[in-house]
Structure formats: structure tokens, C-alpha cells
Design an enzyme around this catalytic site. Structure first.
Site, PDB file in Angstrom:
ATOM      1  CG  ASP A 198       5.187  29.554  40.386  1.00 32.01           C
ATOM      2  OD1 ASP A 198       4.626  30.372  39.930  1.00 32.01           O
ATOM      3  OD2 ASP A 198       5.646  29.698  41.655  1.00 32.01           O
ATOM      4  CG  ASN A 208       4.968  27.701  45.036  1.00 34.29           C
ATOM      5  OD1 ASN A 208       4.538  28.261  44.240  1.00 34.29           O
ATOM      6  ND2 ASN A 208       4.876  27.879  46.457  1.00 34.29           N
ATOM      7  CE  LYS A 209       9.807  34.619  46.091  1.00 41.88           C
ATOM      8  NZ  LYS A 209       9.243  35.503  46.679  1.00 41.88           N
TER       9      LYS A 209
END
Lengths: 290, 290
Positions: A198, A208-209
């Protein structure tokens, strides 16, 4: 005509979205801004430009963990800024054009990333991924006729992995679907990890997630290479204070217990030293020493 | 009278159980065997003993990841074996007594473990745990008036963490509830990790609810001590081939996609080198070098 109500609906769409990754949402913001530029009534060029800039800033502020939204919208604002304040219709035309060019460039970057990744990964490999990245999906499309197998996580709480499972099944890619907790069991069956990002920080660490950091730890412990693929505009232009977004804890569907506080942070940071390589539209950058 | 149908119901209860840990299930098996010994019609001592032994072996085989069931039931069989084949009623009395003594000893061990753990952990600490261990709950009860705070995981797919959240809230212990994916974010807020164990291998590695290995990796990366508390009979008496149980994938509630295979393995192995200390009824054994 573009009214405030429509713009608020868009703001809401970006704020609420839990299934699209940062690149997809960045492109979506640009098409919103193209629509806005197309339909905004214009009285004088300066007010018109200011309205568009303000709108871009409002959109950019909604998802702080997603650098591409800020970066692409900053580029669009820069383009607006560089335009002469000639007349509203010229401004309108150029604002729309520039937004659509940025969307197009982003699509082309994803295609290039998919090719670089596919070449780097090669034939007959098993990849483990976490959450749903449209860039990783593009890589899978490139590799689907090269005996690719996938291991995917459900990605609680909203289970983006289900959407990914559906997509991979449609591509006829043999896929195993696991809970996050099983990452440590299945990592040894993967030839490599491939995740999106991200945001990418200045030192190469990625946002990121949430859970990506655990995948990276497990990969390192099993000596499985960990790659991230992302457009180069995901680099944070300016180092900003990290803001890992937290979403509504209602997504966990818990009863209310007086002494229990549910937490629902959506992103984590994977430090650069756990990353084997960064794949962008410009190619593959391997970690030094690998 | 004990009929086969009742015994099959018991077998089913142990096979289906997803919420009780290994110790609780081991004690439950012993009370089943006490019930069986109490009610089984007896014609001659040898057939009676054989029936009880066969029943214990059937129960012990159901949950291969849970050493305590095998170990406690082996101890009970050993006790039966040592009894003279005098008459059915003497055998019956002793078989029931011995089962209840083993249950009682297990309860006492849990109390001792809770005391050792509480003393070792001390005042005002935050512990992170994974899944639901009745032994960890006993530790929390000991520490609840010593400013304990907990961080707990939901523990997909069946979310035993919810039962734990409810228990901790009833104990008025301030608790944060997270998804497995957030373990890496919250580990730095814990003073220590404390988990139970379904089995302990000869070298000190533990088999526990899947995801425990990821907790241990995150703890090591943040230099947070990782403790496991368990009755000493969780040691595997004989090294056996590891069998990490897999449960029905319907627990994941996935649609059926032709190319996607869901997996639902319930246990993983945390290697001994990631464990800082083992707390049993005998005390705290710290890893060498710590």
C-alpha cells in the site's frame, strides 16, 4: 452537474472501501476527479482550479496508509498548478486529460510489473500471497499458463482472500486457501512470497495489509524469498508520520463485553531487512547481499 | 447400563470438540472411562478389563495432536493392568477410583502451574496469548488482582478467543481482542507471551493451536519472552510421528470454487529455540542461555 452531495458519496466510497488495494483506489480517485473537472460549473479560472485542488486534497486525506492515492493526486495537482490560468474550458480539458493519462500510466505500470515479476519468478512455481493485490492478480494472469500454483490467505476480518480465490479459480490456477494462522504451516510449500504494497517507505520497508509482517517473518525463518510488487509511485514522496488506519471494530462481529476492547488495525509495516526484492515497472531490485 | 451407543456419543464429543484444550479433554475422557467402569456389566474379570482397555485405546486415538489424552489414558491403562484380576466388583471400584484420582491430580497440577506462572510473571504485566487454554485462564485468575492486562487473538476459524474474551471480561481483566493478523502489531505492547500446549515434544518444541508459531516468531523479533505453561504429562512419552489434525473445511464457510482447495489444519509446531521458558507443576524451566 457536479454537486456536493455526489462528491460526498465519492468520499464515502473511498473511505468505506475494504476490497480494493491502494493502486485501484488511486485510479478510482483520478477518475472521480476527471468526472468532477468535466462537470464542475466554472465562473473564473482561479476559483475553478482552487475547487479542483481542494477536492483532490480532500480525497488524498481519506486513506493515510495508502501512499499511491496521495502521490498520484499530488501529481495531478502539480499538473493543474503548472497550467496557465487561461480560461475555464481549457483548464477543464487539460485537468480531465491529465487525470486520464495518469490512470493510463498506472495501468501500463501494472502490466510492466506483471511481466518483470513473471520473468523473475519463472515456470512451475508456487507463490504464497496475503490479502488481495490487483498487481499480484496481474502477475498471476501472466503466469497462469506457466504451471503457477497459489497459496492464499483469507485475510480477516473482511476476507479479501475470498475475492482472490474466486478470481484465481476463474483463471484455473490451482489454489490453496488458508487462514492467517496457517501461514507458518504452508510457507515451506511456497517457492516465494509475492505481495503488493500500500505504501513503500524511503528505506524500502512496506506498509501493507496487516499480517504481511508475519508472512515475512515466516518466510525468513524458512528461507523462502519474499518479494513485493508495486508501482514506483507507491514510494512515499515525503516521509510522513506513519498512520496505520484502524477500521470499525463492528467488522469483528463481537458481543460487547465490558472489559474487552476489540482492535481492528488494517495495516502493518514489514521492515526492509525482511524483503528479498522489490519489483516495480522499472524492473527487479534485489536486496543487497542476496 | 453402558451401551455402545453411549460410547459412540462420547467418541463423537471428543472428536468434534473445538473449544476445549488438551488437558480439559483428557480429564473429560477419564470421567467417561470412570462412568464406563461404573456401569459396564461384568461377567468375568478378564473380559471386563479388556473392554475397559479397548475403550481407553479408542478414546486415545481420536485426537492425535493432543498428547495429554494419550498420556493420561495410558497411565490409567497401566493402573488397570497392575490390578489383580480378582473379581469384577473390585476391578470396577479401582478403575473408577484411579480415573478420578488422575482427574484430581490434573486439577492440582493446573493450580500449581498457575501459581508458578503468576510468581514468575509478577505484578502489572501485559500478556499476549493465542487461542484458549484452560491453564492460561487459571494463570489469569491468579493474576487478576495484580494489575494484569491481556491481549488475546480471535483464533480462527471457530474463534475460541471469543470464549476467552467473555471469561476475561467476567474476571474484570482489561483485554484487547485482535485478529491473528494483528499479532505483529501488538506484540511490542506485551511484556510476555503465555500460551498453553497441546503436546510437548522431547526437545521442548510444542504442538499448539495453529498460529502459535507465528506468535513465537513475532515475540522473538521483538525480544518479548515466550512462555508455555502445561502439565508435565503433556510431554510425549514416546516420540510418535507428528500428526497435525485437520478439521472440516466447512468451518471456513467458503463457496465451492473448482480450483480452490481450502485447508484447515488446527495445530502447528513451535520449535524449542523460540521458547524462553516452560512452566509446569514442577516449576519454571528457562531455556539455557536466558
Amino acid at each position: 452537474m457536479m454537486d456536493n452531495e455526489q462528491f460526498n458519496l465519492w468520499i464515502n466510497e473511498i473511505a468505506q472501501d475494504r476490497s480494493r488495494g491502494a493502486s485501484e483506489l488511486a485510479r478510482r480517485c483520478l477518475t472521480m476527479l476527471a468526472d468532477l473537472a468535466q462537470t464542475l460549473p466554472g465562473h473564473d479560472p482561479i476559483t475553478f482550479k482552487q475547487h479542483l485542488t481542494d477536492s483532490a486534497q480532500r480525497l488524498a486525506a481519506i486513506r493515510p496508509s495508502m501512499a499511491p492515492i496521495q502521490n498520484l493526486l499530488t501529481r495531478w495537482q502539480q499538473a493543474l498548478y503548472d497550467l496557465a490560468d487561461s480560461d475555464v474550458e481549457t483548464l477543464r480539458y487539460n485537468a480531465v486529460e491529465r487525470a486520464l493519462q495518469l490512470v493510463e500510466a498506472s495501468h501500463k505500470a501494472v502490466t510492466a510489473i506483471a511481466q518483470h515479476s513473471a520473468d523473475h519468478i519463472g515456470y512451475g512455481k508456487t507463490l504464497l500471497t496475503h490479502s488481495l493485490s490487483s498487481t499480484v492478480v496481474a502477475v498471476c494472469q501472466q503466469l497462469k499458463d506457466r504451471q503457477l500454483k497459489m497459496i492464499i490467505t483469507e485475510s480477516r476480518p473482511l476476507c479479501e482472500g475470498r475475492r482472490l480465490g474466486e478470481i484465481l479459480s476463474r483463471l484455473a490456477i490451482p489454489t490453496r486457501y488458508i487462514t492467517e494462522a496457517q501461514i507458518g504451516l504452508f510457507i515451506s510449500q511456497a517457492d516465494a512470497v509475492l505481495v503488493g504494497a500500500d505504501s513503500v517507505l524511503a528505506d524500502g520497508s512496506i506498509i501493507n495489509k496487516v499480517g504481511t509482517y508475519l508472512v515475512a517473518l515466516a518466510a525468513r525463518d524458512h528461507q523462502v524469498p519474499f518479494y513485493t510488487c508495486h508501482e514506483s509511485f507507491k514510494r512515499r514522496l515525503v516521509p510522513t508520520e506513519l498512520d496505520l488506519e484502524e477500521m470499525a471494530t463492528t467488522e469483528l462481529h463481537l458481543p460487547q463485553w465490558p472489559h474487552v476492547t476489540p482492535r481492528n488495525i488494517y495495516f502493518d509495516i514489514t521492515p526492509a531487512h525482511l524483503i528479498s526484492g522489490w519489483i516495480t515497472e522499472q524492473g527487479v531490485a534485489m536486496a543487497s547481499g542476496l
